[in-house]
Design a protein around this motif. Structure first.
Motif, PDB file in Angstrom:
ATOM      1  N   VAL A 288       0.856  -1.186   0.000  1.00 38.77           N
ATOM      2  CA  VAL A 288       0.000   0.000   0.000  1.00 38.77           C
ATOM      3  C   VAL A 288       0.892   1.236   0.000  1.00 38.77           C
ATOM      4  CG1 VAL A 288      -1.768   1.298   1.225  1.00 38.77           C
ATOM      5  CG2 VAL A 288      -1.827  -1.211   1.216  1.00 38.77           C
ATOM      6  N   ILE A 289       0.771   2.035  -1.045  1.00 40.57           N
ATOM      7  CA  ILE A 289       1.569   3.254  -1.191  1.00 40.57           C
ATOM      8  C   ILE A 289       0.668   4.438  -0.884  1.00 40.57           C
ATOM      9  CG2 ILE A 289       2.987   4.628  -2.752  1.00 40.57           C
ATOM     10  CD1 ILE A 289       3.335   1.970  -4.378  1.00 40.57           C
ATOM     11  N   ASP A 290       0.966   5.131   0.202  1.00 40.74           N
ATOM     12  CA  ASP A 290       0.178   6.279   0.658  1.00 40.74           C
ATOM     13  C   ASP A 290       1.070   7.514   0.540  1.00 40.74           C
ATOM     14  OD1 ASP A 290      -1.348   8.194   1.890  1.00 40.74           O
ATOM     15  OD2 ASP A 290      -1.632   7.085   3.764  1.00 40.74           O
ATOM     16  N   SER A 291       0.741   8.403  -0.382  1.00 39.98           N
ATOM     17  CA  SER A 291       1.582   9.577  -0.619  1.00 39.98           C
ATOM     18  C   SER A 291       1.692  10.477   0.608  1.00 39.98           C
ATOM     19  CB  SER A 291       1.037  10.387  -1.804  1.00 39.98           C
ATOM     20  OG  SER A 291      -0.290  10.823  -1.538  1.00 39.98           O
ATOM     21  N   SER A 292       0.737  10.393   1.520  1.00 41.27           N
ATOM     22  CA  SER A 292       0.790  11.206   2.737  1.00 41.27           C
ATOM     23  C   SER A 292       1.500  10.490   3.882  1.00 41.27           C
ATOM     24  CB  SER A 292      -0.633  11.574   3.186  1.00 41.27           C
ATOM     25  OG  SER A 292      -1.371  10.409   3.528  1.00 41.27           O
ATOM     26  N   ASN A 293       1.870   9.230   3.669  1.00 35.70           N
ATOM     27  CA  ASN A 293       2.535   8.445   4.716  1.00 35.70           C
ATOM     28  C   ASN A 293       3.535   7.488   4.064  1.00 35.70           C
ATOM     29  OD1 ASN A 293       3.194   7.259   7.205  1.00 35.70           O
ATOM     30  ND2 ASN A 293       1.510   5.797   7.059  1.00 35.70           N
ATOM     31  N   LEU A 294       4.566   8.052   3.473  1.00 30.26           N
ATOM     32  CA  LEU A 294       5.548   7.236   2.762  1.00 30.26           C
ATOM     33  C   LEU A 294       6.416   6.451   3.742  1.00 30.26           C
ATOM     34  CD1 LEU A 294       6.734   9.730  -0.007  1.00 30.26           C
ATOM     35  CD2 LEU A 294       4.918   8.009  -0.136  1.00 30.26           C
ATOM     36  N   ASN A 295       6.702   5.221   3.386  1.00 28.39           N
ATOM     37  CA  ASN A 295       7.566   4.356   4.190  1.00 28.39           C
ATOM     38  C   ASN A 295       8.999   4.487   3.668  1.00 28.39           C
ATOM     39  OD1 ASN A 295       8.480   2.445   5.986  1.00 28.39           O
ATOM     40  ND2 ASN A 295       7.633   0.692   4.886  1.00 28.39           N
ATOM     41  N   LEU A 296       9.638   5.605   4.014  1.00 31.91           N
ATOM     42  CA  LEU A 296      10.942   5.933   3.453  1.00 31.91           C
ATOM     43  C   LEU A 296      12.012   4.952   3.921  1.00 31.91           C
ATOM     44  CD1 LEU A 296      10.900   9.817   3.895  1.00 31.91           C
ATOM     45  CD2 LEU A 296      10.552   8.530   1.779  1.00 31.91           C
ATOM     46  N   PRO A 297      12.983   4.671   3.064  1.00 31.74           N
ATOM     47  CA  PRO A 297      14.075   3.773   3.455  1.00 31.74           C
ATOM     48  C   PRO A 297      14.855   4.316   4.642  1.00 31.74           C
ATOM     49  CG  PRO A 297      14.085   4.139   1.077  1.00 31.74           C
ATOM     50  CD  PRO A 297      13.121   5.124   1.666  1.00 31.74           C
ATOM     51  N   ARG A 298      15.416   3.413   5.412  1.00 28.32           N
ATOM     52  CA  ARG A 298      16.307   3.824   6.488  1.00 28.32           C
ATOM     53  C   ARG A 298      17.714   3.967   5.923  1.00 28.32           C
ATOM     54  NH1 ARG A 298      15.541  -0.035  10.094  1.00 28.32           N
ATOM     55  NH2 ARG A 298      17.519  -1.141   9.881  1.00 28.32           N
ATOM     56  N   PHE A 299      18.377   5.062   6.284  1.00 32.14           N
ATOM     57  CA  PHE A 299      19.700   5.362   5.743  1.00 32.14           C
ATOM     58  C   PHE A 299      20.564   5.863   6.903  1.00 32.14           C
ATOM     59  CE2 PHE A 299      21.635   6.384   1.459  1.00 32.14           C
ATOM     60  CZ  PHE A 299      22.929   6.530   1.946  1.00 32.14           C
ATOM     61  N   GLN A 300      21.626   5.106   7.235  1.00 36.62           N
ATOM     62  CA  GLN A 300      22.481   5.476   8.347  1.00 36.62           C
ATOM     63  C   GLN A 300      23.946   5.434   7.923  1.00 36.62           C
ATOM     64  OE1 GLN A 300      20.417   2.621  11.216  1.00 36.62           O
ATOM     65  NE2 GLN A 300      20.798   4.357  12.556  1.00 36.62           N
ATOM     66  N   GLU A 301      24.769   6.165   8.662  1.00 36.39           N
ATOM     67  CA  GLU A 301      26.193   6.208   8.369  1.00 36.39           C
ATOM     68  C   GLU A 301      26.982   5.877   9.625  1.00 36.39           C
ATOM     69  OE1 GLU A 301      29.570   9.132   6.326  1.00 36.39           O
ATOM     70  OE2 GLU A 301      27.612   9.942   6.910  1.00 36.39           O
ATOM     71  N   PHE A 302      28.038   5.072   9.437  1.00 35.94           N
ATOM     72  CA  PHE A 302      28.926   4.692  10.527  1.00 35.94           C
ATOM     73  C   PHE A 302      30.352   5.098  10.168  1.00 35.94           C
ATOM     74  CE2 PHE A 302      25.377   1.772  10.436  1.00 35.94           C
ATOM     75  CZ  PHE A 302      24.982   1.681  11.764  1.00 35.94           C
ATOM     76  N   SER A 303      31.153   5.312  11.183  1.00 34.92           N
ATOM     77  CA  SER A 303      32.568   5.634  10.979  1.00 34.92           C
ATOM     78  C   SER A 303      33.419   4.480  11.471  1.00 34.92           C
ATOM     79  CB  SER A 303      32.945   6.914  11.735  1.00 34.92           C
ATOM     80  OG  SER A 303      32.223   8.017  11.224  1.00 34.92           O
ATOM     81  N   SER A 304      34.510   4.220  10.767  1.00 36.58           N
ATOM     82  CA  SER A 304      35.427   3.152  11.139  1.00 36.58           C
ATOM     83  C   SER A 304      36.824   3.721  11.332  1.00 36.58           C
ATOM     84  CB  SER A 304      35.452   2.067  10.048  1.00 36.58           C
ATOM     85  OG  SER A 304      36.449   1.099  10.323  1.00 36.58           O
ATOM     86  N   SER A 305      37.517   3.230  12.343  1.00 30.35           N
ATOM     87  CA  SER A 305      38.903   3.635  12.561  1.00 30.35           C
ATOM     88  C   SER A 305      39.840   2.935  11.599  1.00 30.35           C
ATOM     89  CB  SER A 305      39.314   3.325  14.008  1.00 30.35           C
ATOM     90  OG  SER A 305      39.195   1.919  14.258  1.00 30.35           O
ATOM     91  N   MET A 306      39.306   2.010  10.826  1.00 36.31           N
ATOM     92  CA  MET A 306      40.105   1.269   9.856  1.00 36.31           C
ATOM     93  C   MET A 306      40.239   2.069   8.572  1.00 36.31           C
ATOM     94  SD  MET A 306      39.242  -2.462   8.165  1.00 36.31           S
ATOM     95  CE  MET A 306      39.371  -3.287   9.749  1.00 36.31           C
ATOM     96  N   HIS A 307      41.433   2.027   7.969  1.00 33.14           N
ATOM     97  CA  HIS A 307      41.649   2.638   6.669  1.00 33.14           C
ATOM     98  C   HIS A 307      41.152   1.698   5.587  1.00 33.14           C
ATOM     99  CE1 HIS A 307      43.802   4.478   3.252  1.00 33.14           C
ATOM    100  NE2 HIS A 307      43.902   5.574   4.003  1.00 33.14           N
ATOM    101  N   PHE A 308      40.713   2.253   4.458  1.00 33.40           N
ATOM    102  CA  PHE A 308      40.190   1.403   3.385  1.00 33.40           C
ATOM    103  C   PHE A 308      41.233   0.401   2.914  1.00 33.40           C
ATOM    104  CE2 PHE A 308      39.221   0.254  -0.982  1.00 33.40           C
ATOM    105  CZ  PHE A 308      37.866  -0.031  -0.918  1.00 33.40           C
ATOM    106  N   ASP A 309      42.496   0.810   2.874  1.00 34.86           N
ATOM    107  CA  ASP A 309      43.551  -0.114   2.433  1.00 34.86           C
ATOM    108  C   ASP A 309      43.683  -1.298   3.386  1.00 34.86           C
ATOM    109  OD1 ASP A 309      44.090   1.423   0.226  1.00 34.86           O
ATOM    110  OD2 ASP A 309      45.751   2.519   1.153  1.00 34.86           O
ATOM    111  N   GLU A 310      43.409  -1.077   4.661  1.00 33.09           N
ATOM    112  CA  GLU A 310      43.437  -2.187   5.626  1.00 33.09           C
ATOM    113  C   GLU A 310      42.280  -3.146   5.372  1.00 33.09           C
ATOM    114  OE1 GLU A 310      45.415   0.350   9.342  1.00 33.09           O
ATOM    115  OE2 GLU A 310      43.256  -0.009   9.257  1.00 33.09           O
TER     116      GLU A 310
END
Length: 600
Positions: free
Chosen positions: A187-209
């Motif tokens: 059910v898609i309700d334009s007045s009550n959208l079920n928006l995706p959850r989007f979160q960000e985390f930080s890592s002490s690791m370098h990408f090369d590691e």
């Protein structure tokens, strides 16, 4: 307010557009527009211009700071009149642009556009959507910041692009509802959208590691693996998200891992790949890079499209459907009565355990070609053997031999006996090893509309291999035999086969979940999915393609998936989840270790 013809404003507009403002920050000067009623683009523009949430009031001049339109778009809007509250000179334009520069880092999104353009509607799900309803399609993309961009994989830009693409994928902002036993709808309700959850985390690791750890997701900080492979999100409240995203940002902004999980009831891997690439293209454009020539998604979510494309069965049930049929029981019936989120939690509780782990293997193109040439020299009549045939044939041999050894080591206790009784799992070895996998039916049916279909346009395939045959050494003849069996299973997916499987799967409400509940714990059984034909490494959000793409580490035993690799690396990755002892035996299998190397 006095009206000023657009011709008299042209010097001011030229100055505005010649100040080097990028496409993302291009702002149209207006308070009111005289729209062409037949131009939906103008209507959309009007809505954005008069949205208080995203507008800025400066010296009587009202500008929309989220509008993404190039100068040429102004001409395409057929705007003939501008109304402004004061005479605007070049000095005011320069002053205003200076103020806008201070807003570069503000998180502007397209949520208001999304609410305006997504229509309220109901999408009835098909029977093919019910079997994978317990799961997400979980993929992790790992990108390195090779250009040292300060805005590398900016969450603001990613979200802005995501909301824009969701206008074309409204099913991803809908609410899943169970309407009858085993039946569901979105059910898609334009007045009550079920928006995706989007979160960000930080890592002490370098990408090369992370790269040195061969992109093993187990080394990432806890919490980074937010998207779960099981559709359990919000199961207690029944408010599960159809899409969940998270980013792990590595030290010194050296790179990110983007975890993207889309509910499997929404679509199969074909639709998932199409959505991800459309999202990446939108982000590419929002960032202000050269346009990517992909165009609109041109997709449909109407389940009638697939139903109309599938012919009625003309014969009695085929043997494969009869073999796939699993008698039901109280547990399978119960799963159809509860909410989909609770169902996912229940199945996760049944299947997942601490003894489950994941492994990744790699085979090079050279090794694949050697296998191919060996098999071709044995088979007659120039039988076509694909990379998937070789990958799955090799895995069946090595995995089955590992299972046979595992059963020799593992002796069942009273809990195992009780579990085998509840879940119909026989401890006596069956005569055949069973391998199940999905087959895409889009290109197998004569339907142009089906190529645009976002849903589960798949049917199950089955490869049955005698256990006694798999106990033999992995000679070239055995590899050729099993690879040929895989090819025959794929070629058997005809229109009649599709009709039988499609209509047969919906005969009883709990049929889609029976194999998962009652057969997934049978040792001599494996489920395998092929992702090698999808463009995961062409998913470029504007900062370059991924260094590594694979499934999110999760505990779904007896499951394998084939992934492509980067073009400069070549070959294929094989990801498999099972008990640790089985995976250890697989790593030490002589045939497997001769052709496949351990990634993690």
């Amino acid at each position: 307010m006095r009206k000023i013809d657009i011709e008299s404003c042209s010097p001011v507009l030229n100055l505005l557009f010649s100040t080097g403002v990028s496409q993302v920050q291009t702002l149209l000067v207006t308070a009111l527009l005289h729209p062409d009623e037949n131009n939906p683009k103008t209507k959309k523009l009007l809505h954005r211009l008069f949205s208080p949430q995203f507008c800025l009031q400066t010296g009587g001049l009202r500008l929309d700071n989220t509008l993404v339109l190039a100068p040429d778009d102004l001409l395409n809007l057929n705007i003939t009149v501008l109304q402004i509250g004061m005479s605007m000179g070049p000095e005011m334009v320069v002053k205003f642009i200076a103020k806008l520069d201070a807003l570069r880092d503000v998180n502007f999104t397209n949520i208001e556009d999304l609410k305006l353009n997504v229509k309220s509607q109901v999408i009835e799900l098909a029977d093919e959507d019910l079997m994978p309803m317990f799961a997400y399609i979980p993929v992790v993309y790992s990108f390195k910041n090779t250009i040292n961009a300060s805005d590398f994989m900016s969450v603001n830009l990613l979200q802005q692009a995501l909301y824009a693409v969701l206008e074309e994928y409204p099913i991803l902002v809908g609410h899943l509802q169970q309407i009858a036993t085993g039946k569901c709808r979105v059910v898609i309700d334009s007045s009550n959208l079920n928006l995706p959850r989007f979160q960000e985390f930080s890592s002490s690791m370098h990408f090369d590691e992370f790269k040195e750890a061969n992109f093993n997701p187990n080394v990432l900080p806890k919490g980074a693996l937010l998207p779960d492979a099981f559709y359990t999100d919000g199961w207690l409240k029944g408010a599960s998200k159809p899409a969940v995203f998270s980013i792990t940002r590595f030290r010194d902004n050296s790179g990110v891992s983007l975890f993207a999980a889309v509910a499997h009831y929404v679509t199969d891997a074909n639709g998932y790949d199409k959505f991800m690439r459309q999202w990446a293209q939108a982000c590419h454009n929002f960032r202000g890079n050269a346009p990517v020539d992909v165009g609109a998604a041109q997709v449909t979510f109407d389940r009638k499209v697939m139903r109309n494309a599938i012919p009625l069965p003309q014969q009695p049930p085929i043997s494969t459907l009869q073999k796939l049929y699993v008698p039901g029981g109280l547990i399978s019936k119960f799963t159809t009565w509860v909410s989909p989120g609770f169902r996912g939690q229940l199945i996760k509780s049944i299947l997942a355990s601490d003894s489950i782990s994941a492994a990744c293997f790699y085979i090079s193109n050279d090794k694949m070609e050697q296998l191919r040439q060996t098999v071709r020299s044995i088979l007659k009549d120039n039988i076509r053997i694909s990379a998937h045939d070789l990958l799955l044939g090799s895995l069946i041999i090595a995995y089955a031999q590992s299972i046979i050894k595992h059963k020799e080591y593992a002796k069942p206790g009273w809990l195992e006996w009780l579990s085998s009784y509840i879940f119909h799992v026989p401890w006596k070895s069956p005569s055949h090893f069973t391998t199940l996998g999905p087959a895409d039916i889009r290109h197998r049916l004569e339907s142009a509309a089906l190529s645009k279909y976002i849903g589960n346009a798949i049917v199950a395939t089955m490869v049955l291999t005698p256990i006694e045959l798999l106990k033999m050494p992995a000679t070239p003849e055995l590899v050729a035999t099993i690879a040929h069996s895989v090819r025959q299973s794929t070629d058997a997916v005809t229109k009649e086969y599709i009709a039988q499987m499609s209509y047969g799967s919906g005969l009883e409400s709990d049929m889609p979940v029976r194999p998962l509940i009652y057969k997934s714990q049978v040792p001599e059984r494996l489920m395998c999915t092929n992702f090698t034909r999808f463009g995961f490494y062409q998913t470029d959000f504007g900062w370059g393609s991924a260094e590594f793409v694979g499934p999110i580490n999760y505990r779904l035993p007896k499951y394998a998936v084939f992934f492509p690799t980067r073009s400069d690396l070549g070959g294929y990755h094989v990801h498999i989840v099972d008990e640790t002892l089985t995976l250890d035996l697989l790593k030490n299998n002589e045939f497997w270790s001769r052709n496949f190397t351990v990634v993690y």
